[in-house]
Design a protein around this motif. Structure first.
Motif, short mmCIF file in Angstrom:
data_model
loop_
_atom_site.label_atom_id
_atom_site.label_comp_id
_atom_site.label_asym_id
_atom_site.label_seq_id
_atom_site.Cartn_x
_atom_site.Cartn_y
_atom_site.Cartn_z
N GLU A 78 0.85 -1.19 0.00
CA GLU A 78 0.00 0.00 0.00
C GLU A 78 0.89 1.23 0.00
OE1 GLU A 78 -3.31 -0.18 2.85
OE2 GLU A 78 -2.92 -2.34 2.99
N SER A 79 0.34 2.32 -0.46
CA SER A 79 1.09 3.57 -0.46
C SER A 79 1.02 4.21 0.91
CB SER A 79 0.55 4.50 -1.54
OG SER A 79 -0.86 4.62 -1.41
N LEU A 80 -0.19 4.61 1.32
CA LEU A 80 -0.44 5.19 2.63
C LEU A 80 -1.32 4.20 3.40
CD1 LEU A 80 -0.17 7.76 4.45
CD2 LEU A 80 -2.34 8.52 3.47
N TYR A 81 -0.77 3.63 4.46
CA TYR A 81 -1.49 2.58 5.19
C TYR A 81 -2.59 3.19 6.05
CZ TYR A 81 1.61 -1.01 3.51
OH TYR A 81 2.30 -1.90 2.69
N ASP B 177 -1.53 -0.26 -3.82
CA ASP B 177 -2.86 0.22 -3.48
C ASP B 177 -2.74 1.68 -3.03
OD1 ASP B 177 -5.27 0.89 -2.32
OD2 ASP B 177 -5.57 -1.05 -1.37
N GLU B 178 -3.28 2.58 -3.85
CA GLU B 178 -3.19 4.02 -3.57
C GLU B 178 -4.52 4.59 -3.07
OE1 GLU B 178 -0.50 6.52 -4.48
OE2 GLU B 178 0.25 5.80 -6.40
N ASP C 273 3.35 -1.69 -12.12
CA ASP C 273 2.54 -2.48 -13.05
C ASP C 273 1.05 -2.24 -12.88
OD1 ASP C 273 4.67 -4.40 -14.35
OD2 ASP C 273 5.11 -4.32 -12.21
N LEU C 274 0.59 -2.16 -11.65
CA LEU C 274 -0.83 -1.93 -11.38
C LEU C 274 -0.98 -0.97 -10.21
CD1 LEU C 274 -2.14 -5.61 -11.62
CD2 LEU C 274 -2.66 -3.77 -13.24
N ILE C 275 -1.79 0.05 -10.39
CA ILE C 275 -2.15 0.97 -9.32
C ILE C 275 -3.63 0.79 -9.05
CG2 ILE C 275 -2.46 3.39 -8.68
CD1 ILE C 275 0.08 4.01 -10.28
#
Length: 409
Positions: A183-186, A212-213, A239-241
């Motif tokens: 994740e980006s920001l948990y 995961d953004e 690859d995937l956001i």
């Protein structure tokens, strides 16, 4: 073995194990926040919610409401079918194209649920000969997607990329394909992953990367484009956001962003998209308007950053434990010594017009209960001072929160 005769008995037993006893002094959950706000206004008092992730304060913006109303008038309420077999609305693809341009990827596919997006994407792309490497504090949607995948699952310690690198060195050769998920920001701790290092690791080991953004788009970066902007990384190296429309976009739903070839494949094969109804025109119109406002009014992002920094500064001055949360993010926890103290603090805030439900039992370790604060561009400095002051005064008269994590970090 004790026999359970009915589903109701089973549910009641499971509910007790989940912490039903915590509700005996009053249920802090499922409050009707609209009614609470109206009642407070009628009394001439204030009601402030720190429980909603309307990061940019756009959920009640007149332009967003007008866009949704216009969509109802022109296109009705429902999407009416799966977009693949029932046809899509004229608003779907323009919104996806605009969102891809904003995020910085080649293409986007929007789905009816952010939770569903993680679940269906992870389960769909990973096969029985593949390896799935997950941060141990991954969101439940990621965990559920991993459980549904036929691949092996390997967990690395939270944000410990040395550990991830070690595991990949040991195991990468065992698998045909490898997907790293972070994740980006948990959403419980408000901390971030080191994206530059993560990209370097995935490229060196020949792996794929899904980030995961959900809580970072609209929040991180000067323009709110997310962790890639914040870290100075080209989004096309990820690859995937995965993102959501329910937070900064003040709407509902999820999306997956990536290369055109990947999104085209998912558009025709992804179960959670193919077998689900498309997003309602009303939802898309509201999200599209929020996306436009986000770019026209960058002051909202700057104000969110200032509010989050002020919150952490005041919390630290008061000796409150904010865990590993970063300055400027939209999520800040206040950690407590036990669940009962957390519940009592939540009730104390509610009695004084601040809505901050406790996070206990579910979603965090049992020994790390907390009040989780979502900061918004709409919060005022007075509201932030007020809620911290209430907590600080209460804590000075009661057992202080645990300081297992340095409040100054």
């Amino acid at each position: 073995m004790t026999k359970i005769n009915s589903l109701a008995d089973f549910a009641n037993k499971r509910f007790r194990h989940a912490g039903k006893a915590y509700l005996e002094k009053g249920d802090p959950f499922f409050w009707e926040i609209d009614s609470m706000r109206q009642a407070a206004e009628a009394r001439g008092t204030h009601f402030v919610s720190f429980a909603n992730y309307d990061y940019l304060g756009l959920s009640a913006h007149p332009a967003v409401k007008a866009a949704a109303t216009e969509a109802v008038d022109k296109q009705g309420v429902g999407a009416l079918a799966s977009r693949l077999v029932g046809g899509q609305r004229s608003i779907h693809r323009p919104f996806e194209d605009a969102l891809a341009s904003f995020v910085g990827t080649e293409a986007v596919l929007a789905l009816v649920s952010g939770y569903l997006t993680n679940m269906t994407v992870i389960a769909h792309i990973m096969g029985s000969r593949d390896g799935l490497f997950l941060d141990e504090l991954s969101h439940n949607s990621i965990v559920s997607g991993a459980k549904s995948a036929s691949s092996d699952k390997i967990h690395f310690r939270h944000n410990d990329l040395d550990h991830l690198d070690y595991l990949l060195t040991q195991k990468r050769a065992d698998y045909k394909n490898v997907l790293i998920v972070a994740e980006s920001l948990y959403s419980m701790d408000g901390d971030i992953t080191d994206l530059a290092r993560l990209v370097e690791i995935k490229e060196r080991h020949g792996a794929w990367l899904l980030v995961d953004e959900a809580h970072s788009i609209g929040v991180l970066g000067a323009d709110g484009r997310g962790l890639c902007e914040y870290a100075g990384i080209d989004p096309n190296r990820v690859d995937l956001i995965i993102g959501t429309l329910s937070k900064s976009f003040a709407s509902c739903g999820g999306f997956v962003a990536g290369k055109t070839e990947v999104i085209d494949w998912l558009r025709y094969t992804l179960p959670g998209f193919v077998y689900s109804v498309g997003l309602s025109p009303v939802i898309i119109a509201a999200a599209k308007c929020a996306l436009e406002l986000m770019q026209k009014e960058p002051w909202r992002i700057a104000r969110l950053h200032r509010n989050a920094e002020l919150f952490i500064e005041l919390a630290h001055e008061a000796g409150l434990n904010t865990g590993p949360s970063i300055g400027g993010g939209g999520v800040v926890p206040i950690l407590f010594s036990d669940s009962h103290e957390t519940l009592a603090a939540s009730r104390h805030l509610m009695a004084n017009g601040y809505y901050v439900p406790p996070i206990i039992q579910i979603g965090v370790p049992k020994d790390q209960p907390r009040l989780r604060f979502f900061l918004s561009a709409q919060h005022t400095e007075a509201e932030i001072h007020g809620v911290i002051d209430l907590l600080a005064k209460r804590e000075s008269a009661h057992t202080a929160p645990t300081h297992s994590l340095n409040a100054a970090t």
